[in-house]
Design a protein around this motif. Structure first.
Motif, PDB file in Angstrom:
ATOM      1  N   LEU A  51       0.772  -1.318  -0.093  1.00  0.00           N
ATOM      2  CA  LEU A  51      -0.050   0.020   0.127  1.00  0.00           C
ATOM      3  C   LEU A  51       0.808   1.297   0.180  1.00  0.00           C
ATOM      4  O   LEU A  51       0.424   2.326  -0.462  1.00  0.00           O
ATOM      5  N   ASP A  52       1.962   1.084   0.644  1.00  0.00           N
ATOM      6  CA  ASP A  52       2.809   2.464   0.806  1.00  0.00           C
ATOM      7  C   ASP A  52       3.414   2.608  -0.641  1.00  0.00           C
ATOM      8  O   ASP A  52       3.516   3.754  -1.116  1.00  0.00           O
ATOM      9  N   ALA A  53       3.798   1.497  -1.455  1.00  0.00           N
ATOM     10  CA  ALA A  53       4.351   1.763  -2.713  1.00  0.00           C
ATOM     11  C   ALA A  53       3.546   2.071  -3.770  1.00  0.00           C
ATOM     12  O   ALA A  53       3.626   2.709  -4.665  1.00  0.00           O
ATOM     13  N   GLU A  54       1.977   1.267  -3.353  1.00  0.00           N
ATOM     14  CA  GLU A  54       1.207   1.696  -4.640  1.00  0.00           C
ATOM     15  C   GLU A  54      -0.258   2.080  -3.827  1.00  0.00           C
ATOM     16  O   GLU A  54      -1.075   1.279  -3.630  1.00  0.00           O
ATOM     17  N   PRO A  55      -0.340   3.247  -3.540  1.00  0.00           N
ATOM     18  CA  PRO A  55      -1.586   3.740  -2.567  1.00  0.00           C
ATOM     19  C   PRO A  55      -3.039   3.204  -3.279  1.00  0.00           C
ATOM     20  O   PRO A  55      -3.817   3.057  -2.721  1.00  0.00           O
ATOM     21  N   ALA A  58      -5.279   0.433  -2.470  1.00  0.00           N
ATOM     22  CA  ALA A  58      -6.445   0.370  -1.102  1.00  0.00           C
ATOM     23  C   ALA A  58      -7.871   0.039  -1.908  1.00  0.00           C
ATOM     24  O   ALA A  58      -8.639  -0.462  -1.128  1.00  0.00           O
ATOM     25  N   ALA A  59      -7.991   0.564  -3.029  1.00  0.00           N
ATOM     26  CA  ALA A  59      -9.528   0.560  -3.545  1.00  0.00           C
ATOM     27  C   ALA A  59      -9.786  -0.892  -4.054  1.00  0.00           C
ATOM     28  O   ALA A  59     -10.637  -1.207  -3.942  1.00  0.00           O
ATOM     29  N   GLN A  60      -8.769  -1.713  -4.113  1.00  0.00           N
ATOM     30  CA  GLN A  60      -8.914  -3.087  -4.427  1.00  0.00           C
ATOM     31  C   GLN A  60      -9.132  -4.046  -3.250  1.00  0.00           C
ATOM     32  O   GLN A  60      -9.305  -5.311  -3.250  1.00  0.00           O
ATOM     33  N   LEU A  61      -8.757  -3.657  -2.114  1.00  0.00           N
ATOM     34  CA  LEU A  61      -8.885  -4.539  -0.728  1.00  0.00           C
ATOM     35  C   LEU A  61     -10.197  -4.027  -0.111  1.00  0.00           C
ATOM     36  O   LEU A  61     -10.507  -2.696   0.092  1.00  0.00           O
ATOM     37  N   SER A  62     -10.406  -5.155   0.656  1.00  0.00           N
ATOM     38  CA  SER A  62     -11.681  -4.919   1.596  1.00  0.00           C
ATOM     39  C   SER A  62     -11.370  -3.964   2.925  1.00  0.00           C
ATOM     40  O   SER A  62     -10.058  -3.837   3.178  1.00  0.00           O
ATOM     41  N   PRO A  63     -12.237  -3.458   3.370  1.00  0.00           N
ATOM     42  CA  PRO A  63     -11.989  -2.472   4.613  1.00  0.00           C
ATOM     43  C   PRO A  63     -11.420  -3.404   5.871  1.00  0.00           C
ATOM     44  O   PRO A  63     -10.598  -3.074   6.630  1.00  0.00           O
ATOM     45  N   GLU A  64     -11.822  -4.678   5.935  1.00  0.00           N
ATOM     46  CA  GLU A  64     -11.034  -5.685   6.779  1.00  0.00           C
ATOM     47  C   GLU A  64      -9.919  -5.880   6.603  1.00  0.00           C
ATOM     48  O   GLU A  64      -9.067  -5.933   7.528  1.00  0.00           O
ATOM     49  N   THR A  65      -9.330  -5.971   5.247  1.00  0.00           N
ATOM     50  CA  THR A  65      -8.031  -6.394   4.796  1.00  0.00           C
ATOM     51  C   THR A  65      -7.010  -5.117   5.090  1.00  0.00           C
ATOM     52  O   THR A  65      -6.120  -5.051   5.547  1.00  0.00           O
ATOM     53  N   LEU A  66      -7.763  -3.794   4.962  1.00  0.00           N
ATOM     54  CA  LEU A  66      -6.953  -2.586   5.195  1.00  0.00           C
ATOM     55  C   LEU A  66      -6.845  -2.372   6.665  1.00  0.00           C
ATOM     56  O   LEU A  66      -5.630  -2.003   7.066  1.00  0.00           O
ATOM     57  N   ALA A  67      -7.858  -2.670   7.421  1.00  0.00           N
ATOM     58  CA  ALA A  67      -7.545  -2.706   8.830  1.00  0.00           C
ATOM     59  C   ALA A  67      -6.768  -3.688   9.352  1.00  0.00           C
ATOM     60  O   ALA A  67      -5.707  -3.353  10.410  1.00  0.00           O
TER      61      ALA A  67
END
Length: 189
Positions: A51-55, A58-67
């Motif tokens: 995510l740091d390398a390619e912000p 985040a649009a492709q990941l679920s909120p649970e995965t991001l958390a």
């Protein structure tokens, strides 16, 4: 085959727990497609680093995965590799793979036919005779292997049999398939 080895416990490293979670998730994902599937290879990357390398990821990941990625530094995302080179067997395929430093680990799924050792000793030595003999043997077991390794050394394996094709019947542990673990480690060298 019942799951006789529990998932990594809290006293194991965060990397080991993350790898076990990733391998179980990959095995479950592949299982939803059914049996008689080709070999599948996955790069494993730390989710937050990706995510740091390619912000935009985040649009492709679920909120649970991001958390989970924010809460666990070793949370892993698997990226299936498409367009793999043609190879006569899994060993040759893996021998031809290498990964950039940005890849934290690798996982593979493959299906195999196994026999009890006593039956295996009776298998014909001629390869043209061995395959039909193996496929017709009444004691054969079809298994799906899901194996993952991390650069930092953690390993995890999951094994599902066609005869016990259920998510609660997947055997698992760090060294269930040592030969495949070694072959995967070599791709990270």
């Amino acid at each position: 085959m019942p799951s006789t080895t529990p998932a990594p416990s809290d006293d194991q490293s965060p990397a080991s727990r993350a790898l076990a979670d990733a391998v179980r998730e990959i095995e479950h994902h592949v299982a939803t497609a059914g049996w008689d599937a080709p070999v599948r290879v996955f790069a494993l990357v730390r989710t937050q680093a990706a995510l740091d390398a390619e912000p935009s990821l985040a649009a492709q990941l679920s909120p649970e995965t991001l958390a989970a990625a924010q809460a666990q530094s070793w949370h892993l995302t698997s990226i299936e590799q498409e367009g793999l080179p043609q190879a006569p067997d899994l060993e040759t395929l893996l021998a031809g793979l290498s990964w950039p430093a940005t890849v934290d680990g690798v996982a593979v799924t493959a299906e195999r036919v196994v026999l009890p050792p006593a039956a295996e000793a009776q298998m014909p030595s001629d390869p043209d005779e061995a395959l039909p003999w193996l496929l017709a043997h009444p004691d054969r077991q079809d298994v799906r292997l899901a194996v993952g390794v991390l650069r930092e050394g953690s390993t995890w394996c999951a094994v599902r049999t066609r005869a016990n094709d259920s998510d609660d019947q997947v055997g698992q542990g760090p060294d269930v398939v040592p030969g495949l673990v070694s072959a995967l480690r070599a791709t990270l060298a």
